[in-house]
Design an enzyme around this catalytic site. Structure first.
Site, PDB file in Angstrom:
ATOM      1  N   TYR A  80      -2.175  -0.740  10.274  1.00  0.00           N
ATOM      2  CA  TYR A  80      -2.186  -1.022   8.831  1.00  0.00           C
ATOM      3  C   TYR A  80      -0.884  -0.522   8.187  1.00  0.00           C
ATOM      4  CZ  TYR A  80      -3.825  -1.216   3.989  1.00  0.00           C
ATOM      5  OH  TYR A  80      -3.951  -1.495   2.650  1.00  0.00           O
ATOM      6  N   SER A 114       0.863  -1.188   0.000  1.00  0.00           N
ATOM      7  CA  SER A 114       0.000   0.000   0.000  1.00  0.00           C
ATOM      8  C   SER A 114       0.895   1.232   0.000  1.00  0.00           C
ATOM      9  CB  SER A 114      -0.872   0.004   1.249  1.00  0.00           C
ATOM     10  OG  SER A 114      -1.572   1.229   1.356  1.00  0.00           O
TER      11      SER A 114
HETATM   12  N1  LIG Z   1      -8.770  -0.918  -1.445  1.00  0.00           N
HETATM   13  C1  LIG Z   1      -7.753  -0.082  -1.269  1.00  0.00           C
HETATM   14  O1  LIG Z   1      -7.915   1.166  -1.316  1.00  0.00           O
HETATM   15  C2  LIG Z   1      -6.366  -0.609  -1.043  1.00  0.00           C
HETATM   16  C3  LIG Z   1      -5.314   0.312  -1.038  1.00  0.00           C
HETATM   17  C4  LIG Z   1      -4.027  -0.146  -0.843  1.00  0.00           C
HETATM   18  C5  LIG Z   1      -3.792  -1.500  -0.665  1.00  0.00           C
HETATM   19  N2  LIG Z   1      -4.832  -2.371  -0.656  1.00  0.00           N
HETATM   20  C6  LIG Z   1      -4.533  -3.796  -0.452  1.00  0.00           C
HETATM   21  O2  LIG Z   1      -5.111  -4.543  -1.502  1.00  0.00           O
HETATM   22  C7  LIG Z   1      -5.410  -5.864  -1.032  1.00  0.00           C
HETATM   23  C8  LIG Z   1      -6.857  -6.194  -1.382  1.00  0.00           C
HETATM   24  O3  LIG Z   1      -7.686  -5.276  -0.690  1.00  0.00           O
HETATM   25  P1  LIG Z   1      -9.201  -4.990  -1.093  1.00  0.00           P
HETATM   26  O4  LIG Z   1      -9.418  -3.549  -0.895  1.00  0.00           O
HETATM   27  O5  LIG Z   1      -9.517  -5.629  -2.382  1.00  0.00           O
HETATM   28  O6  LIG Z   1      -9.945  -5.731   0.121  1.00  0.00           O
HETATM   29  P2  LIG Z   1     -11.156  -6.766   0.189  1.00  0.00           P
HETATM   30  O7  LIG Z   1     -12.206  -6.453  -0.816  1.00  0.00           O
HETATM   31  O8  LIG Z   1     -11.532  -6.835   1.631  1.00  0.00           O
HETATM   32  O9  LIG Z   1     -10.460  -8.142  -0.225  1.00  0.00           O
HETATM   33  C9  LIG Z   1      -9.564  -8.776   0.628  1.00  0.00           C
HETATM   34  C10 LIG Z   1      -9.301 -10.153   0.067  1.00  0.00           C
HETATM   35  O10 LIG Z   1      -8.332 -10.798   0.910  1.00  0.00           O
HETATM   36  C11 LIG Z   1      -8.816 -12.082   1.255  1.00  0.00           C
HETATM   37  N3  LIG Z   1      -8.287 -12.432   2.564  1.00  0.00           N
HETATM   38  C12 LIG Z   1      -8.280 -11.669   3.690  1.00  0.00           C
HETATM   39  N4  LIG Z   1      -7.730 -12.346   4.698  1.00  0.00           N
HETATM   40  C13 LIG Z   1      -7.381 -13.563   4.202  1.00  0.00           C
HETATM   41  C14 LIG Z   1      -6.779 -14.706   4.762  1.00  0.00           C
HETATM   42  N5  LIG Z   1      -6.413 -14.754   6.046  1.00  0.00           N
HETATM   43  N6  LIG Z   1      -6.558 -15.780   3.969  1.00  0.00           N
HETATM   44  C15 LIG Z   1      -6.920 -15.748   2.658  1.00  0.00           C
HETATM   45  N7  LIG Z   1      -7.498 -14.693   2.076  1.00  0.00           N
HETATM   46  C16 LIG Z   1      -7.736 -13.622   2.844  1.00  0.00           C
HETATM   47  C17 LIG Z   1     -10.331 -11.964   1.222  1.00  0.00           C
HETATM   48  O11 LIG Z   1     -10.921 -13.209   0.934  1.00  0.00           O
HETATM   49  P3  LIG Z   1     -11.759 -14.137   1.946  1.00  0.00           P
HETATM   50  O12 LIG Z   1     -12.593 -13.243   2.803  1.00  0.00           O
HETATM   51  O13 LIG Z   1     -12.510 -15.039   1.023  1.00  0.00           O
HETATM   52  O14 LIG Z   1     -10.711 -14.862   2.709  1.00  0.00           O
HETATM   53  C18 LIG Z   1     -10.535 -11.039   0.044  1.00  0.00           C
HETATM   54  O15 LIG Z   1     -10.542 -11.778  -1.160  1.00  0.00           O
HETATM   55  C19 LIG Z   1      -5.118  -5.860   0.474  1.00  0.00           C
HETATM   56  O16 LIG Z   1      -3.835  -6.396   0.703  1.00  0.00           O
HETATM   57  C20 LIG Z   1      -5.150  -4.373   0.820  1.00  0.00           C
HETATM   58  O17 LIG Z   1      -4.373  -4.055   1.959  1.00  0.00           O
HETATM   59  C21 LIG Z   1      -6.108  -1.968  -0.834  1.00  0.00           C
END
Ligand SMILES: NC(=O)c1ccc[n+]([C@@H]2O[C@H](COP(=O)([O-])OP(=O)(O)OC[C@H]3O[C@@H](n4cnc5c(N)ncnc54)[C@H](OP(=O)(O)O)[C@@H]3O)[C@@H](O)[C@H]2O)c1
Length: 264
Positions: free
Chosen positions: A158, A145
């Site tokens: 975070y 991130s």
């Molecule tokens: N959205 C943003 O603005 C943003 C910005 C910077 C970085 N990120 C990063 O991008 C990544 C995806 O984020 P997102 O925004 O798409 O979030 P999200 O919609 O909540 O998706 C998170 C994903 O991670 C999986 N997950 C979480 N814990 C897990 C575990 N213990 N084992 C296996 N799978 C797990 C979830 O699947 P299940 O629930 O099926 O396990 C889900 O598919 C993250 O690393 C986040 O920190 C996001």
């Protein structure tokens, strides 16, 4: 050792594939004709995704923080080798109320974002090594991130987890360079997903997951080591990082005060 990048008919292991950025990346990969091994804990959601995308997607359900699940990942990935890319995207975010500093919250976030990613690396690295026989460089991508580039209010856990993850990825890049395995670090700004839908603050330059996925797959195809977007946001953060420390601290403290006042 080859310097070639394979760009067609890739087999990609993708964690966090059931939601948000991961799901959009899965759709983009399938659209470009690649095969995705999709991981998440939510089996029902994985089955729905397989029903939607057919045999371009192979489900591999499990929890990246669970050592037993990760041993299972390793066995299954070996059976499905060669693997061209691993995109380790599974992650979580919890914000801290500093008046009630909570070490367990830090532990949960670090466990998913750093330890979970490390367990996924342990599972896939031997498979990436064995996949080099295709005479192209395998790619290990870690989704970090850009949040930790500035000391944002309430982001202690975070930001710490993503700062640690960035170090892990960059150090791994150095150690794997001699083996011909590339490491990309992806540092998104704000992307609209179920994770950020919970945020109660304004998110500058918020982008759609589909747009983020297009940039990610494009830059991963080029094996770019450092992928960040949207540029207007990430370049602004890079600029802030150049300011004198005392000025940055004052700006961060003012943001923290403003957030407290707007929350009453
Ligand atoms: N959205 C943003 O603005 C943003 C910005 C910077 C970085 N990120 C990063 O991008 C990544 C995806 O984020 P997102 O925004 O798409 O979030 P999200 O919609 O909540 O998706 C998170 C994903 O991670 C999986 N997950 C979480 N814990 C897990 C575990 N213990 N084992 C296996 N799978 C797990 C979830 O699947 P299940 O629930 O099926 O396990 C889900 O598919 C993250 O690393 C986040 O920190 C996001």
């Amino acid at each position: 050792m080859s310097n070639e990048h394979n760009t067609t008919n890739l087999t990609v292991w993708l964690t966090g594939a059931t939601s948000g950025i991961g799901l959009a990346v899965l759709a983009e990969l399938v659209r470009q004709g690649h095969r995705v091994i999709a991981t998440g804990r939510n089996r029902d959601r994985l089955n729905e995704i397989v029903a939607e995308y057919g045999n371009a997607v192979t489900p591999l359900a499990g929890d990246v923080t669970n050592p037993q699940d990760c041993r299972y990942f390793r066995e299954q990935l070996h059976a499905m080798a060669p693997i061209d890319w691993a995109i380790l995207n599974a992650g979580t975010c919890e914000y801290m109320d500093v008046s009630d500093f909570d070490a367990e919250l830090v532990s949960r976030v670090v466990n998913t974002n750093i330890v979970g990613t490390a367990r996924a690396i342990e599972a896939v690295l031997p498979v990436l090594r064995s996949s080099q026989s295709r005479e192209c460089r395998p790619l290990l991508a870690v989704v970090g991130s850009s949040a930790w580039w500035f000391p944002f209010t309430r982001a202690e856990a975070y930001g710490a987890s993503k700062a640690g993850l960035a170090y892990l990825a960059e150090s791994l890049r150095a150690d794997l360079a001699g083996e011909g395995i590339d490491v990309s670090l992806i540092s998104p700004g704000f992307v609209r997903t179920p994770l950020t839908d919970q945020n109660d603050f304004s998110m500058p330059f918020l982008m759609e997951a589909e747009d983020a996925a297009r940039i990610m797959v494009r830059d991963l195809t080029r094996h770019r080591p450092d992928i960040h977007f949207p540029r207007r946001f990430t370049l602004m953060l890079k600029l802030l990082a150049c300011l004198p420390r005392s000025l940055r601290d004052r700006m961060a403290a003012a943001m923290s005060r403003n957030a407290k006042e707007s929350n009453g």
